[in-house]
Design an enzyme around this catalytic site. Structure first.
Site, PDB file in Angstrom:
ATOM      1  N   PRO A 270      -2.534   2.995   3.012  1.00 53.64           N
ATOM      2  CG  PRO A 270      -4.377   1.572   2.805  1.00 53.64           C
ATOM      3  CD  PRO A 270      -2.883   1.576   2.819  1.00 53.64           C
ATOM      4  CG  ASP A 447      -2.096  -0.146   6.727  1.00 54.58           C
ATOM      5  OD1 ASP A 447      -3.107  -0.029   6.006  1.00 54.58           O
ATOM      6  OD2 ASP A 447      -1.058  -0.745   6.361  1.00 54.58           O
ATOM      7  CG  HIS A 448      -8.850   2.630   6.918  1.00 58.91           C
ATOM      8  ND1 HIS A 448      -9.745   1.757   7.482  1.00 58.91           N
ATOM      9  CD2 HIS A 448      -9.397   3.868   7.037  1.00 58.91           C
ATOM     10  CE1 HIS A 448     -10.800   2.424   7.920  1.00 58.91           C
ATOM     11  NE2 HIS A 448     -10.613   3.711   7.678  1.00 58.91           N
ATOM     12  NE  ARG A 449      -2.164  -1.736   3.640  1.00 58.56           N
ATOM     13  CZ  ARG A 449      -0.897  -1.968   3.274  1.00 58.56           C
ATOM     14  NH1 ARG A 449      -0.653  -2.566   2.126  1.00 58.56           N
ATOM     15  NH2 ARG A 449       0.094  -1.596   4.055  1.00 58.56           N
ATOM     16  CB  CYS A 451      -8.173  -2.199  12.306  1.00 55.38           C
ATOM     17  SG  CYS A 451      -7.335  -0.618  12.563  1.00 55.38           S
TER      18      CYS A 451
END
Length: 477
Positions: A270, A447-449, A451
């Site tokens: 994501p 990758d928003h997972r 940070c």
């Protein structure tokens, strides 16, 4: 006697499952030593010379140049030095492949391409009517020790000095023996005197004392193999667009690996993107001053930016991590004690991402040397698996293509990629006044997972500030 050793194609890089054979560096009959390069193969990452783990005499090469070979399958067979080469056994395998192709007009032992055609042989019926039974033949009985010895004697008698045996196929030798044909008296019409099936058939049909009743003899019938169905290429019309199809290009090698990795990245990660325009005038002027003092050892602008990136990753280590999924489905964020900085390099074989190992321990000048070295290595196709697939963060200088920005795809399994656009003159406000400055754009995809946006923006701002004020930052890194 020690058995022939079969070397299986190894995994030439982490997770690779296949490689394309480019060129054999040895031939059947050559004596080779341990670690001698035996072939060049192209993996999804680089061109690699494959060394042999065995010493001895090459007996079988399991593949043709241009063929894609699977990891773990036979690659080369090597017999001990001085041991007799098991020519009959190897030839029998070759002949079986030849029989699958169904061609009767090829050199014995050389086979025909394809291997998918149907084949059949006929046996004359015990009848005055000259009719043929077109059914498939059954397996031939295993030859006795005496027959094998006779075959070996015939092979020696029909050997061309310095060449392959004039008769290789044991089935052809048996056919000659059953018909009383002296192979020593048969002139082979093939290359270097190789005796082909049609030579034996001609000897059988010529007037000579018969040693077996024709009605009891199994006679091979020459059947031309059907042409393999070609892969649709140029020509024809596309059903969706109605346009003519001009070409079809197989997706393989580097392009196949890039496509798979990019698709996986977009599917699993994501991602989010942040960007900022940066006044790079001070950095450009700093480098110009250094170049004036030492024109041959001044780092390039990318090396300076790489140094700022490694310093930024130390402050924001979340972007130098990896997501791992455990067997039960839970996930972990894996952090590293160092930084392997990858950088994108365009080559004739496609986009490659070599990585500078322990880049956080190198100066800008040392980083510049590694960038230049690795760029040359990947363009020559000589990068090792360790130099290609070990990165923890990627720096992409797409400014060399004359573009300002890009929503880059993260190099899976990494979690972030920083892009640098072209540096060009633009109007910029400096101390309330309009001026012309050297401006570039930095784009960070992450990758928003691992940070949130604050961490990504903090890293991006750190690198931007370092570019705008290199003098103040260099004192702390």
């Amino acid at each position: 006697m020690t058995a022939t050793q079969v070397f299986l194609l190894p995994d030439l890089g982490e997770g690779l499952t296949e490689a394309e054979l480019l060129n054999w560096l040895v031939a059947v009959g050559d004596e080779i030593r341990v670690d001698q390069p035996i072939a060049e193969v192209e993996t999804a990452k680089s061109v690699v010379e494959v060394p042999s783990p065995y010493a001895g005499t090459v007996t079988v090469l399991h593949g043709e140049p241009g063929q894609t070979l699977e990891v773990g399958k036979p690659f080369i067979s090597v017999a001990p030095v001085g041991a007799p080469v098991p020519a009959a056994e190897a030839a029998a395998d070759t002949y079986r492949e030849e029989e699958k192709a169904g061609s009767g007009n090829v050199l014995i032992g050389y086979g025909t391409p394809g291997g998918s055609g149907a084949t059949g042989r006929t046996r004359a019926r015990r009848s005055s009517v000259a009719s043929l039974d077109s059914g498939n033949d059954s397996a031939s009985p295993e030859p006795s020790d005496a027959e094998k010895a006779a075959d070996d004697l015939l092979l020696l008698r029909t050997r061309v000095p310095g060449k392959l045996g004039a008769v290789i196929s044991p089935l052809v030798r048996r056919m000659a023996r059953e018909h009383g044909v002296d192979l020593g008296a048969v002139h082979g019409s093939g290359d270097s005197g190789l005796i082909m099936r049609k030579d034996v058939e001609a000897a059988i049909s010529s007037p000579a004392p018969a040693t077996a009743r024709p009605a009891d003899v199994e006679t091979p019938v020459s059947v031309q193999a059907p042409s393999p169905t070609p892969t649709p290429a140029a020509g024809g019309a596309d059903s969706r667009t109605g346009l003519g199809i001009s070409a079809r290009t197989p997706v393989k090698g580097v392009r196949k690996a890039v496509a798979a990795n990019m698709a996986r990245s977009r599917t699993e990660i994501p991602e989010a993107t942040v960007w900022v325009d940066v006044d790079a005038t001070a950095l450009v002027e700093l480098r110009a001053g250094l170049k004036k003092a030492d024109p041959h050892k001044t780092p390039g602008l990318l090396a300076f930016i790489a140094r700022f990136v490694t310093a930024g990753l130390k402050r924001f280590p979340e972007l130098n991590t990896r997501i791992e999924t455990n067997s039960e489905g839970s996930q972990e964020i894996v952090s590293f004690s160092g930084i392997n900085l990858g950088f994108a390099a365009q080559t004739d074989r496609g986009l490659m991402v070599p990585s500078i190992r322990s880049a956080d321990k190198l100066s800008a000048r040392e980083l510049d040397g590694e960038i230049r070295r690795l760029t040359a290595v990947v363009r020559d196709g000589k990068a090792t698996p360790e130099e290609l697939g070990s990165g923890t963060f990627t720096l992409n200088n797409y400014g060399v293509f004359g573009v300002d920005g890009s929503a880059a795809i993260i190099n899976h399994p990494e979690v972030a990629i920083l892009g640098v656009g072209r540096i060009m003159d633009k109007p910029w406000v400096v101390d309330g006044e309009l001026a012309v400055r050297k401006v570039t754009e930095l784009t960070l995809t992450f990758d928003h997972r691992v940070c949130d946006g604050g961490t990504a923006a903090g890293f991006l701002r750190f690198v931007a500030d370092a570019i705008e004020n290199p003098g103040s930052v260099l004192a702390d890194i």
